[in-house]
Enzyme design. Structure first.
Site, PDB file in Angstrom:
ATOM      1  N   ARG A   1       0.832  -1.192   0.000  1.00  0.00           N
ATOM      2  CA  ARG A   1       0.000   0.000   0.000  1.00  0.00           C
ATOM      3  C   ARG A   1       0.879   1.259   0.000  1.00  0.00           C
ATOM      4  O   ARG A   1       2.054   1.200   0.383  1.00  0.00           O
ATOM      5  CB  ARG A   1      -0.922  -0.010   1.209  1.00  0.00           C
ATOM      6  CG  ARG A   1      -1.937  -1.158   1.193  1.00  0.00           C
ATOM      7  CD  ARG A   1      -2.675  -1.276   2.495  1.00  0.00           C
ATOM      8  NE  ARG A   1      -3.621  -2.399   2.476  1.00  0.00           N
ATOM      9  CZ  ARG A   1      -4.269  -2.841   3.550  1.00  0.00           C
ATOM     10  NH1 ARG A   1      -4.069  -2.245   4.734  1.00  0.00           N
ATOM     11  NH2 ARG A   1      -5.103  -3.862   3.447  1.00  0.00           N
TER      12      ARG A   1
ATOM     13  N   ARG B   1     -10.965   3.263  28.955  1.00  0.00           N
ATOM     14  CA  ARG B   1     -11.653   3.443  27.669  1.00  0.00           C
ATOM     15  C   ARG B   1     -11.015   2.598  26.563  1.00  0.00           C
ATOM     16  O   ARG B   1     -10.750   3.072  25.453  1.00  0.00           O
ATOM     17  CB  ARG B   1     -11.645   4.919  27.262  1.00  0.00           C
ATOM     18  CG  ARG B   1     -12.405   5.818  28.239  1.00  0.00           C
ATOM     19  CD  ARG B   1     -12.392   7.256  27.784  1.00  0.00           C
ATOM     20  NE  ARG B   1     -13.123   8.099  28.739  1.00  0.00           N
ATOM     21  CZ  ARG B   1     -13.287   9.416  28.594  1.00  0.00           C
ATOM     22  NH1 ARG B   1     -12.761  10.030  27.530  1.00  0.00           N
ATOM     23  NH2 ARG B   1     -13.957  10.106  29.488  1.00  0.00           N
TER      24      ARG B   1
ATOM     25  N   ARG C   1     -15.372   1.032  19.408  1.00  0.00           N
ATOM     26  CA  ARG C   1     -16.288   0.927  20.546  1.00  0.00           C
ATOM     27  C   ARG C   1     -15.621   0.169  21.682  1.00  0.00           C
ATOM     28  O   ARG C   1     -14.541  -0.413  21.520  1.00  0.00           O
ATOM     29  CB  ARG C   1     -17.571   0.201  20.123  1.00  0.00           C
ATOM     30  CG  ARG C   1     -17.333  -1.223  19.611  1.00  0.00           C
ATOM     31  CD  ARG C   1     -18.626  -1.980  19.407  1.00  0.00           C
ATOM     32  NE  ARG C   1     -18.409  -3.310  18.871  1.00  0.00           N
ATOM     33  CZ  ARG C   1     -18.037  -4.380  19.588  1.00  0.00           C
ATOM     34  NH1 ARG C   1     -17.816  -4.245  20.898  1.00  0.00           N
ATOM     35  NH2 ARG C   1     -17.869  -5.554  19.019  1.00  0.00           N
TER      36      ARG C   1
END
Length: 579
Positions: A413, A507, A518
């Site tokens: 890439r 988190r 999420r």
């Protein structure tokens, strides 16, 4: 040569000269042939040289100024080696002494010193045979003082004669230390009570009711060769509690242990019950543990019973069962359209691993080698954070810690550099290398192959760097070889409550969903814990250390301690790894 000539020669021992003179005076009492033989023997240079050496060594031992300070210099040298191995990377002098103490000449010198200090040079003459009537049975009386310590012997009924005999002597026990009781001795009386026709339990009752001195009347066995301790050390791959074993000959003589403990097997004469002591308790008496053959038979029997009874609801069965799909960079499948299939180049799979019978593994101390580091392998459930721990460890010191660059068949890439993110190869080339066994793990994701080659791991090790890996747990079988000698760490999950609380507090983003950023769901937390238990059940005996990853910061500090130990300390490893 006459006795006078011998006396005049300083190289001849005066005691031997006197013996020759005495022989001359006793010519009329013995045959001429016998006297000639003895005279030639006493006048030989060889016997005189041996007597002179013996006399001088004995004189040195008696001289307080030359008395040895210890008789265990070999043991002290081994302890010094363990201490030096932790400092070889710090001091060149320590490194030089470390290798010097391992020289065969130094080892032989220390062994000779210990032999003289322990007075092993004294001749060991056989006992004078006692002529007895062939029809008369030899009996010996043995007295032992009863204490809180078990006598260290077990008895059984001889199947052919029905007599009570000594079945085994426990190494280091009271009976063994006495040197008077041997395996095969027949028990006639205990404290004056005839045991003919009694059972072993009857004899044990007599012993339990006895106080003070216990007197045995025994008929010696034909063979009374002393017990010789073996030098075998093993790592236990299962947990054992003699109190819960209905088949052990004597529960008091049993030795309990946990999985991972190092045991010194001191006796393997019995096919069913070995004698062992814990390596950390070298001075204690030996205890009984099930032999490898016996434990394997037990495990096979238990598995057969579970299959016969259809026991599929046990916790063990749930741990061993095929896990639900769990998407992660190193897992077998992913949900939804992000299908990923790992094709590990291994002969075994989970089902086969579940059938492996883990009992004992023979181990030896593996000493660190300066400049050659053991690969650090992090194994854990998907999502537990082993890849992040690897990244943080490498980032802490990139000049020391390195991870192999994976191979892939996908196109490069924009912004990627060959050899930095990936090594790009054709599909035909990679499939051929996978078939040839050149990859420790490989798989397919979105139509492209990915994998880690064994050669890239060896290249990092040979370059003097610490190779850090976080492969799928099945790669253990490819990595755990005498050539690589990996240090394997299991990154474990905490309890559900701690796992959820710590991830939500920081988190943490779910690794089970690449499209959406999420947090973890409760199902994903439970999936991690189930996978962790399954990995521990299947491969727990292969791990050198365990780290519970509550928080990455704490787990990283523990990881650094483990890595330091692997680099500096002599650690137990499979004996096949120690050359």
């Amino acid at each position: 040569m006459t006795a006078a000539v011998m006396a005049a020669d300083a190289s001849y021992d005066p005691v031997l000269s006197k013996l020759v003179t005495s022989l001359k005076e006793a010519e009329s009492l013995s045959s001429e042939q016998e006297l000639g033989f003895l005279q030639n023997l006493l006048e030989s240079k060889e016997i005189n040289a041996l007597v002179n050496v013996h006399s001088k060594v004995g004189k040195v031992i008696k001289d307080e100024k030359c008395a040895p300070l210890m008789s265990s210099s070999i043991q002290v040298a081994l302890e010094v080696l363990e201490q030096l191995s932790q400092r070889c990377h710090i001091s060149p002098l320590c490194k030089e002494i470390f290798y010097l103490l391992q020289k065969p000449h130094v080892q032989s010198l220390l062994a000779s010193h210990d032999a003289i200090a322990q007075k092993d040079f004294y001749p060991h003459l056989p006992d004078i045979p006692i002529e007895v009537d062939e029809d008369e049975e030899t009996v010996k009386i043995v007295q032992l003082v009863k204490s809180n310590e078990p006598l260290g012997a077990t008895i059984k009924t001889d199947e052919e004669t029905g007599k009570i005999i000594i079945a085994r002597i426990m190494h280091g026990g009271a009976a063994d230390r006495s040197g008077l009781i041997h395996v095969g001795d027949e028990v006639i009386e205990v404290n004056g009570i005839n045991v003919e026709g009694k059972t072993p339990n009857d004899v044990l009752t007599i012993l339990q009711n006895s106080e003070g001195t216990i007197t045995f009347k025994l008929v010696p066995s034909d063979g009374k060769s002393g017990q010789r301790e073996s030098k075998v050390r093993v790592r236990a791959h299962f947990e054992y509690n003699p109190e819960n074993d209905p088949y052990i000959p004597c529960k008091e003589a049993g030795l309990g242990f946990t999985r991972g403990e190092i045991l010194h097997i001191v006796g393997q004469d019995d096919g069913y019950w070995w004698q062992a002591r814990k390596e950390c308790e070298r001075t204690s008496r030996a205890g009984l543990i099930p032999s490898r053959a016996l434990q394997e038979r037990r495990i096979i029997h238990e598995r057969t019973q579970k299959e016969t009874n259809g026991d599929t609801k046990s916790s063990c069965a749930s741990i061993c069962s095929t896990p639900p799909p769990s998407p992660d960079s190193n897992t077998i499948t992913c949900r939804g359209p992000k299908t990923k299939k790992i094709m590990y180049n291994l002969d075994e799979n989970d089902d086969f691993d579940r059938e492996l019978i883990a009992t004992y593994e023979e181990v030896s101390k593996l000493y660190p080698r300066p400049g050659v580091y053991r690969p650090i392998v992090l194994i854990g459930a998907p999502g537990i954070g082993r890849n992040e721990l690897k990244r943080r460890l490498v980032a802490r010191n990139p000049d020391k810690y390195r991870s192999p660059v994976p191979y892939t068949t996908r196109a490069m890439r924009p912004g990627e550099v060959p050899g930095r993110e990936y090594l790009f190869v054709t599909r035909d080339k990679m499939e051929a290398d996978v078939s040839a066994g050149k990859f420790i793990e490989s798989g397919e994701y979105k139509g492209h192959l990915y994998g880690t080659s064994a050669e890239s791991v060896k290249a990092i090790v040979n370059s003097g760097h610490v190779c850090v890996l976080s492969p799928h747990y099945q790669a253990i079988k490819s990595l755990r070889t005498p050539q690589l000698k990996p240090f394997i760490i299991h990154i474990r999950t905490p309890s559900f409550d701690r796992l959820k609380a710590t991830r939500e507090a920081h988190r943490a983003r779910s690794t089970f969903d690449e499209l959406n950023s999420r947090g973890f769901t409760d199902d994903e937390f439970n999936e991690m814990i189930t996978s962790d238990e399954r990995i521990n059940f299947l491969y727990g005996h292969f791990f050198d250390e365990e780290i519970v990853n509550e928080t990455l910061a704490t787990a990283l500090e523990q990881l650094l301690v483990c890595v330091e130990r692997a680099e500096t300390e002599p650690l137990w490893a499979p004996s096949s790894w120690v050359q």
